[in-house]
Design a protein around this motif. Sequence first.
Motif, PDB file in Angstrom:
ATOM      1  N   UNK A   1      31.871   0.439 -23.151  1.00 35.64           N
ATOM      2  CA  UNK A   1      31.415  -0.589 -24.087  1.00 35.64           C
ATOM      3  C   UNK A   1      32.487  -1.658 -24.214  1.00 35.64           C
TER       4      UNK A   1
ATOM      5  N   UNK B   1      23.776   7.772 -20.173  1.00 35.57           N
ATOM      6  CA  UNK B   1      22.351   8.090 -20.160  1.00 35.57           C
ATOM      7  C   UNK B   1      21.721   7.699 -18.825  1.00 35.57           C
TER       8      UNK B   1
ATOM      9  N   UNK C   1      22.728   1.819 -26.022  1.00 33.77           N
ATOM     10  CA  UNK C   1      23.492   2.457 -24.943  1.00 33.77           C
ATOM     11  C   UNK C   1      23.678   1.486 -23.775  1.00 33.77           C
TER      12      UNK C   1
ATOM     13  N   UNK D   1      30.972  13.332 -22.758  1.00 33.18           N
ATOM     14  CA  UNK D   1      29.873  12.364 -22.855  1.00 33.18           C
ATOM     15  C   UNK D   1      29.308  12.033 -21.492  1.00 33.18           C
TER      16      UNK D   1
ATOM     17  N   UNK E   1      20.984   8.143 -32.658  1.00 34.92           N
ATOM     18  CA  UNK E   1      22.205   7.411 -33.012  1.00 34.92           C
ATOM     19  C   UNK E   1      23.316   8.365 -33.421  1.00 34.92           C
ATOM     20  N   UNK E   2      22.968   9.615 -33.708  1.00 32.18           N
ATOM     21  CA  UNK E   2      23.994  10.567 -34.140  1.00 32.18           C
ATOM     22  C   UNK E   2      24.660  11.271 -32.959  1.00 32.18           C
ATOM     23  N   UNK E   3      24.139  11.046 -31.738  1.00 37.07           N
ATOM     24  CA  UNK E   3      24.752  11.669 -30.559  1.00 37.07           C
ATOM     25  C   UNK E   3      26.180  11.189 -30.396  1.00 37.07           C
ATOM     26  N   UNK E   4      27.058  12.119 -30.061  1.00 32.02           N
ATOM     27  CA  UNK E   4      28.454  11.721 -29.847  1.00 32.02           C
ATOM     28  C   UNK E   4      28.615  11.253 -28.406  1.00 32.02           C
ATOM     29  N   UNK E   5      28.123  10.066 -28.184  1.00 33.82           N
ATOM     30  CA  UNK E   5      28.153   9.524 -26.831  1.00 33.82           C
ATOM     31  C   UNK E   5      28.883   8.196 -26.933  1.00 33.82           C
ATOM     32  N   UNK E   6      29.877   7.982 -26.105  1.00 28.90           N
ATOM     33  CA  UNK E   6      30.570   6.713 -26.231  1.00 28.90           C
ATOM     34  C   UNK E   6      30.691   5.959 -24.919  1.00 28.90           C
ATOM     35  N   UNK E   7      29.651   6.016 -24.118  1.00 32.11           N
ATOM     36  CA  UNK E   7      29.643   5.226 -22.897  1.00 32.11           C
ATOM     37  C   UNK E   7      28.272   4.597 -22.710  1.00 32.11           C
ATOM     38  N   UNK E   8      28.232   3.391 -22.152  1.00 33.83           N
ATOM     39  CA  UNK E   8      26.923   2.799 -21.851  1.00 33.83           C
ATOM     40  C   UNK E   8      26.255   3.536 -20.688  1.00 33.83           C
ATOM     41  N   UNK E   9      24.999   3.227 -20.442  1.00 34.15           N
ATOM     42  CA  UNK E   9      24.219   4.011 -19.474  1.00 34.15           C
ATOM     43  C   UNK E   9      24.661   3.795 -18.046  1.00 34.15           C
TER      44      UNK E   9
END
Lengths: 57, 545
Positions: free
Chosen positions: B71, B538, B148, B535, A48-56
């Motif tokens: 999102x 995933x 995600x 980013x 949850x701490x990953x700086x990721x701001x896009x869905x998969x």
Amino acid sequence: MFEISHETLVAFSKSWGLFYLMGFFLCVVAYAFWPSNRKRFDRAKTSILDRDDKPWK
Amino acid sequence: MIGKLSSTERQYAAVVLVMLLAAGIGMAALGRSDTLGVHGLLVILFAGGLLYPVLSGFYEPEPTEDREASYYDDPIKVGIVLSMAWAVFGMSMGVWVAAQLAWPDLAFDAAWSTFGRLRPTHTSGVIFGFGGNALIATSFHVVQRTSRARLAGQFSPWFVLFGFNLFCLLAVSGYLLGVTQSKEYAEAEWYADLWLVVVWVTYFVLFLRTIARRREPHIYVANWYFMAFIVVVAILHIVNNLAVPVSWGHAKSYTIWPGVQDAMVQWWYGHNAVAFFLTAGFLGMLYYYLPVRAQRPIFSYRLSILSFWGITFFYMWAGSHHLHYTALPHWVQTLGMTFSVMLLVPSWASAGNALLTLNGAWHRVRDDATLRFMMAAAVFYGLSTFEGSFMAIRPVNALSHYTDWTVGHVHAGALGWVALITFGSFYTLVPTLWNREGMYSARLVEVHFWLAIAGTLIYVFAMWNSGIIQGLMWRTYTEDGALAYSFVDSLVAMYPYYIARAFGGLLFLIGAVVCCYNIWMTVRTVPLAKRLESDVPAAVALPGE
């Protein structure tokens, strides 16, 4: 009609109610401390701490 | 907002709103001059007000971008704004009713502004309006980030958000008109309750479908808490509100539960409303925003799982402690008392887990008021759960019940825990959502923090004093065995504490207004932050999969 007396209900809660809660407690503890679950828990708490701001997708 | 919906989704929105409009017309026609008719008019205005932007944007070009690549944050933004608007309304009503207790003339001799009608506008305004919107907004945020995955719906998040706010409006306006079921925290009448069931089931399905789309192997613990909140609130709401209306054209209904069963069902609901509305969902916030803000993983993930199951399974049995020394069977009271005391274990496990997460980052707690909001929330959570377990013990309850001590306890939880964790989460969330460098003013966050802490402490200390004095005055006997004080004597003794309580509440309200201003200025004036282009979605296999 079938009646549940006060004593029947108390006896039921004091026996099966207790077993059910104890059984539930053991399942939860087993799940939380199951060795092979360690990896997924560690991943869950750090990912949850990953700086990721896009869905998969 | 409407520009981001496809034409099919716009059709859905229009159809649902037309159906709502028709329901409003039906309520107005059946209810006529009854409050049901007035509420029909409110539903017509609400549906019409939303139908206008939907229809005027109906033939705008469809969205071209790949919506699945980002999102869905628009409903979250609106939810935060609605939540803060309700906070200011609900807390203002709270200050007003608190002032009425000290100066009864503030009821101004009107029916709608009597204490009995205004008090539920305060409780529903802050619990459902402020708390509920905050829960919906943060749950939408947390479930997307930890899974995600984008929300599994374009229209349904809006339905949930606006539908829930329609429920809040029906509830609060109804109290002013004199509508009530006379059940604490479930005052809204049957038609509003039926509507909430529809909204809540949609919320549940949306949340489940989003989790089902996740790319993470494990469902992060915050989602478990949000899930428990949604599921249990649905069960509680349905069971406690089973009622038969006087007629289809009448707002009044009668509960199907008789006598002592009604009392037990109500407090099973009432205490679990505290447990699952005001605790479980907010623990979900704590388990996500606290680690994120502190940039440290939660101290013990295993402990968070153990306390989750402890809280969900113990709380269910604790409600009967609201009915000590009543017609409720003695063993049921004892059961509630025992489970309430046992609850201390998982509650302190959560509070301790939060504080131990911060261990090693205390310099950040000192420098960052946002993180301090969350730290203080965890401390108040620990304190008020200890107090709650203690007050549930029957002989202690003999002193505390029906006194202001109960009111103080509730506010230690509601102000110190629920509101502080919400503000901390919002200050973390707002710059992220609107893609800003940070909040407009860190100094104003600091001001808000100290106003909130001062307000809470003044409130809680005033109520402890007045509650214990009340309890003692009501049980003091003279040598001949008569009561030493009349009720009015105890009321006169409360006067200074009631003034202090209204002042503490006022400070807390001013803090919330400062927060609104800060959020407004952040959105309006703070420049955009650079997007995190590094980013990667995933798409590749992740470790642990």
